[in-house]
Design a protein around this motif. Structure first.
Motif, PDB file in Angstrom:
ATOM      1  N   ALA A 804       2.209  -5.969   2.598  1.00 27.12           N
ATOM      2  CA  ALA A 804       3.159  -5.589   3.881  1.00 27.12           C
ATOM      3  C   ALA A 804       4.213  -5.296   3.413  1.00 27.12           C
ATOM      4  O   ALA A 804       5.136  -4.554   3.340  1.00 27.12           O
ATOM      5  N   HIS A 805       4.770  -5.930   1.473  1.00 32.54           N
ATOM      6  CA  HIS A 805       5.940  -5.479   1.205  1.00 32.54           C
ATOM      7  C   HIS A 805       5.356  -5.866   0.081  1.00 32.54           C
ATOM      8  O   HIS A 805       5.566  -7.463  -0.729  1.00 32.54           O
ATOM      9  N   ARG A 806       5.608  -4.780  -0.847  1.00 34.51           N
ATOM     10  CA  ARG A 806       4.541  -5.029  -2.726  1.00 34.51           C
ATOM     11  C   ARG A 806       6.182  -6.060  -3.386  1.00 34.51           C
ATOM     12  O   ARG A 806       6.056  -5.995  -4.336  1.00 34.51           O
ATOM     13  N   SER A 807       7.332  -5.768  -2.674  1.00 37.02           N
ATOM     14  CA  SER A 807       8.560  -5.654  -3.616  1.00 37.02           C
ATOM     15  C   SER A 807       8.832  -7.562  -3.270  1.00 37.02           C
ATOM     16  O   SER A 807       9.232  -7.599  -3.601  1.00 37.02           O
ATOM     17  N   ASN A 808       7.839  -8.121  -2.369  1.00 37.54           N
ATOM     18  CA  ASN A 808       8.190  -9.535  -1.830  1.00 37.54           C
ATOM     19  C   ASN A 808       7.784 -10.237  -2.602  1.00 37.54           C
ATOM     20  O   ASN A 808       6.561 -10.504  -2.569  1.00 37.54           O
TER      21      ASN A 808
END
Length: 1016
Positions: A804-808
């Motif tokens: 859902a948030h690839r940079s998290n």
């Protein structure tokens, strides 16, 4: 006081009479007694718990009197008049000898002794007797009687941090000083009171939250006109009122409006029931008047409204000022003070270079005068009678009428002046350190009298209460601090003359040179005040009346140190003090003294103690220590069986039977005989110090620490210990996720039974797991325990959260770690490659780096640092690049795991200096990680420890924590354990990196995995 015809309000509860009795008595005197405060109220009599009712009167300046004043009025006496009492007949006549004086004291009725009335005459008479006959039985008898009446022994070495400010009482009899907290903010600061006549400490209140005042902020202490109340800026940005001679740590009244990192400034009204502070919502003047009678007051901009509503100032400006200043300037008043008649507040407009007069009754600005627009220029100063104002502007020295602001005289200015100082009779000194000149002006006429050639020290008049120049009380002499740190005494009659030069109290601590300033409250007492010392002098002779150096730290162990703690910390005031730079001593309030004998002859030792100690009478008057029977013991063991009071005896009970408690100074660091297991035990033991288990911060710290201890044990193959630590974890929202991590680590290492014991099996037990990183841990734990279907379900949920948030990376890296631990390396690599950017901090990136280094994944580390990192480039919009493991802890990890090539690469990518660490990394690569400290490291640790011994106790916590971390980096566990007691205790408001439990965990992780990061 006029009672007849006055409208009076009775507020609060009275202890000696009922409100009905008071009401009838006042009405019989012609007063009208009403139920509440209104615009017609003339005065208030206030008892206990009167804040809500008396607050509206306080904020308006309506006089408020206490129950004693009410009793006096009803008895036909003026408020403040002491009740009739028989005279004390025990003061010896100056013509008496020792025997007659002793008989006089024996025959006196000591029940009639009144401290305020009789202490000074009795002390003067016995001083005269001592000058002729020495200390006699008369002195000893008087001291015994005063001790029986409650006199307490005092030392002055009470401060934890530097002095931030001071204020003389209006009658000039007492000096109040306030200090910062040192390293332990929650321990609080100190308000200390000296008697000016003797130069001795008569009272101290320790534990004022957040300390008193702030460095480089003046007027943080202000007395009420009658000397019964003192206002302090405390806890960085609050204002409170205390009884300066009371014992309460908490204020009588307090105000908070702005959550600033610095004190916003305040002015205390002369009646002591209201204050002028930063606050309110006016865009004209950001200061308000608040009630400070009793209770709390708060409001915007940073607090919810509480207590009596403040009074705001409004516009418009006077007509003549609108053109220059505009209709609605936003003004903030600093360096403020209240006029003695209560009608005005004066000060400087912060950042506006203007002096301001406010009309309190009209709630308006009376005048604004522009100042020299130079930050280091001398601030404006008002004359002692508040009739005149002196300031500099446009190269001129201007004297103005303080009531109207109109100029009364102009003279040539002093361009380098940093102090303008008024003296008695209207004379003015302008101190110009840059020009080596002090100008003397007749302020009432504007006549220039003299220019003295004096190389004065620079002052900080906007940041320190004491300045380089001070006038004598009669205005005939003055004193000046010179650039060399000495004190010049000048006669300033028709022909000025330098009379003498005295030693000052400049002190160098570390690399900082701390100056000082002066006060001259009485003809025969001059006071030098600096951040680390107070000295009382005779200006005529230079004789030191009393000398109070603070923050000395003898290298010897403190006498009350027992099993890792200083027992003196349990008391309201710490009894331990520095007798000199090399010797500790202890003085309890009951008169029990512990001092190492044999350093000097007996008379010299008594004189030394007398110079540091005095009896305090009613917390207002000093009484010489030498006049009493001295109960001095060589160590706590002996004092414990001869203490004067049961409380002291109980405190010293642990020392009984131990013989002399003096410890010989041995070499340091001690032999390294402790183990990691010992350190784990100590870390766990520090959790007991967390005194607020209901605290969110401390509760989370407890479960996190137990999880880290269990992970250390798991990585060391100590499965049973890891299981026991895991099961000791209390209930917490993160508990299940932590248990899953421990089970995953144990299962991956082949400890299936212990992993199963740690991790719950039922789905119902896992229903509350919602954190994505915890989901990944649960999935991994299920996998190593053979619960493959459950594992796939939890991995799917964690994967969904990561996608859902690839940079998290706070979600993604724990998932990569869990997949790797349970043997699914290829899937872990896919998840890693799908991520965008890099981890943002050390809490995820560096623990993963340590995992990779531990597993030998060197090429992956090389790829992440080199190929998947964008170096710093000042020519690009993102000048700091996008880099993996962007933290100095990564350099430490690469060093201790013996990876010099990767360390060079990391340094190149981060443009960081790593050459100093390369030899260590190369040595470890060649010979392996050392099992203990090198000789050079031992020498360095010893030097650091020697430096610690020179620091005051309250300011060495931070340094102790750092040396403990350094010892951990060397692998010296015993040194770490020895240093931990010197670090900080946990406070009521959370933990910091110098807290013992934090330092202990940091040291353990450093010893166990080489780096102070989470153990994965």
């Amino acid at each position: 006081m006029i009672i007849s015809g006055s409208t009076i309000v009775l507020a609060g509860r009275f202890s000696r009479l009922s409100k009905d009795e008071a009401k009838h008595g006042l009405e019989a005197l012609g007063a009208k007694v009403t139920a509440s405060v209104s615009a017609k109220t003339d005065l208030v009599f206030a008892g206990a718990k009167s804040g809500a009712k008396a607050g509206p009167a306080a904020v308006r300046g309506v006089p408020i009197y206490d129950e004693d004043a009410l009793a006096n009025v009803l008895a036909g006496r003026e408020p403040g008049t002491p009740p009739p009492s028989p005279p004390f007949t025990g003061v010896p006549d100056e013509r008496m000898g020792p025997d007659e004086a002793l008989d006089t004291l024996k025959n006196a009725d000591w029940s009639t002794f009144s401290p305020g009335r009789d202490t000074v005459p009795l002390r003067d008479a016995l001083q005269a007797l001592e000058r002729v006959h020495g200390v006699t039985d008369a002195h000893r008898l008087a001291t015994t009687r005063l001790r029986d009446a409650g006199a307490q022994l005092r030392h002055s070495d009470v401060h934890h941090g530097r002095l931030n400010g001071h204020a003389l009482s209006p009658d000039g009899r007492h000096l109040a000083v306030g200090s910062h907290t040192g390293d332990d903010y929650d321990r609080g600061g100190v308000l200390q009171v000296f008697e000016v006549a003797t130069g001795r400490c008569v009272h101290a209140i320790d534990g004022i939250m957040g300390g008193v005042g702030f460095p480089d902020h003046m007027r943080s202490l202000q007395w009420s006109a009658d000397g019964t109340r003192i206002a302090l800026e405390y806890d960085t940005n609050a204002t409170g009122v205390w009884d300066p001679f009371g014992t309460a740590r908490e204020p009588i009244a307090d105000a908070f409006f702005l959550a600033s990192g610095r004190p916003p400034g305040m002015a205390f009204a002369p009646e002591g029931r209201r204050a002028f502070v930063y606050g309110g919502e006016s865009h004209f003047l950001r200061n308000v008047i608040v009630a400070m009678h009793e209770g709390s007051v708060a409001g915007p901009p940073d607090a919810c409204p509480e207590g009596t509503e403040p009074i705001e100032f409004g516009g418009p400006l006077p007509d003549e000022l609108r053109e220059a200043r505009g209709d609605e300037p936003e003004l903030i008043l600093g360096r403020a003070f209240w006029s003695r008649d209560g009608s005005r507040v004066y000060g400087e407009a912060t950042d506006e270079y203007a002096a301001i007069s406010l009309d309190v009754d009209k709630r308006q600005v009376s005048w604004i005068l522009g100042l020299e627009e130079e930050q280091d220029a001398a601030p404006p100063e008002w004359s002692l009678d508040e009739r005149l104002l002196a300031y500099q502007r446009d190269g001129k020295l201007i004297i103005a009428d303080a009531l109207t602001g109109e100029t009364t005289a102009e003279l040539p200015g002093y361009p380098g002046a940093d102090v303008v100082c008024w003296g008695p009779g209207g004379r003015l000194a302008v101190v110009d350190p840059a020009g080596g000149t002090v100008g003397i002006i007749e302020g009432t006429t504007g006549a220039h009298l003299h220019d003295l050639t004096v190389q004065a020290a620079t002052s900080n008049p906007r940041g320190w209460d004491a300045r380089s120049w001070v006038w004598s009380p009669n205005g005939e002499r003055a004193a000046c601090v010179t650039a060399e740190g000495r004190i010049e005494i000048w006669s300033l009659d028709a022909r000025p003359e330098r009379l003498r030069v005295l030693d000052g109290i400049r002190r160098t601590i570390g690399q900082w040179d701390h100056g000082f300033g002066l006060e001259w409250p009485a003809d025969d007492v001059l006071i030098a005040i600096g951040p680390h010392a107070v000295r009382f002098l005779r200006p005529d002779t230079g004789e030191i009346v009393a000398d109070h150096p603070f923050h000395h730290a003898p290298a010897a162990r403190r006498p009350l140190f027992f099993t890792g703690r200083d027992l003196g910390d349990r008391l309201r005031l710490d009894p331990t003090f520095a007798l000199d730079q090399d010797t500790w001593a202890v003085a309890f309030e009951d008169g029990t003294v512990i001092a190492q004998p044999g350093r000097k002859d007996e008379l010299a030792e008594l004189a030394e103690l007398d110079g540091r100690l005095s009896w305090s009478i009613a917390r207002r008057f000093a009484w010489p220590f030498r006049w009493g029977d001295q109960e001095t013991f060589p160590d706590p063991a002996h004092a414990g069986v001869g203490a004067a009071a049961p409380e002291t005896e109980r405190l010293l009970a642990p020392f009984r039977g131990r013989g002399s408690t003096a410890e010989a100074t041995g070499t340091w660091p001690p032999p390294d005989t402790a183990t990691v297991t010992d350190l784990i035990t100590v870390v766990r033991g520090t959790l007991v110090d967390l005194t607020r288990p209901d605290s969110v911060v401390q509760g989370e710290w407890t479960v996190n620490t137990l999880q880290q201890l269990a992970m250390v044990c798991a990585r060391r193959g100590e499965a049973a210990e890891a299981r026991e630590l895991a099961l000791a974890m209390p209930e917490h929202r993160r508990r299940l996720g932590h248990l899953a991590r421990i089970a995953l680590a144990l299962g991956a290492a082949g400890f299936d039974a212990e992993a199963a014991a740690v991790f719950p099996c039922a789905d119902s037990d896992l229903a509350d797991v919602s954190n994505a990183a915890d989901m990944a841990a649960v999935a991994g734990a299920c996998a190593v325990l053979g619960q493959h279907e459950r594992s796939e379900q939890w991995f799917a949920s964690a994967r969904e959260a990561a996608d859902a948030h690839r940079s998290n990376w706070e979600v993604r890296l724990p998932l990569v770690w869990a997949l790797t631990e349970c043997g699914r390396e290829q899937e872990a690599r896919v998840v890693l490659d799908e991520g965008v950017g890099t981890p943002g901090d050390r809490h995820h990136g560096v623990p993963w780096l340590v995992c990779l280094l531990r597993r030998g994944e060197i090429e992956l580390v090389r790829e992440l640092i080199g190929e998947r990192s964008e170096p710093n480039d000042p020519d690009k919009p993102h000048a700091y690049g996008v880099r993996w493991f962007d933290d100095w802890a990564a350099a430490r990890a690469l060093t201790v795991y013996g990876q010099p090539d990767l360390l060079r690469l990391w340094g190149d990518v981060n443009r960081a200096w790593v050459r100093d660490d390369l030899p260590t990394a190369e040595r470890i690569a060649a010979t392996g990680r050392p099992t203990g400290p090198t000789d050079d490291q031992l020498t360095d640790l010893a030097a650091q420890h020697a430096g610690l011994a020179k620091l005051p106790k309250a300011t060495k916590r931070r340094e102790s924590a750092q040396v403990a971390r350094n010892a951990a980096e060397c692998g010296h566990v015993t040194a770490v354990l020895d240093l931990l007691p010197g670090t900080g205790d946990p406070g009521d408001y959370g933990l910091d990196s110098n807290t013992r439990t934090w330092v202990a965990l940091s040291a353990l992780r450093t010893v166990a995995i080489g780096v102070d990061v989470d153990v994965w």
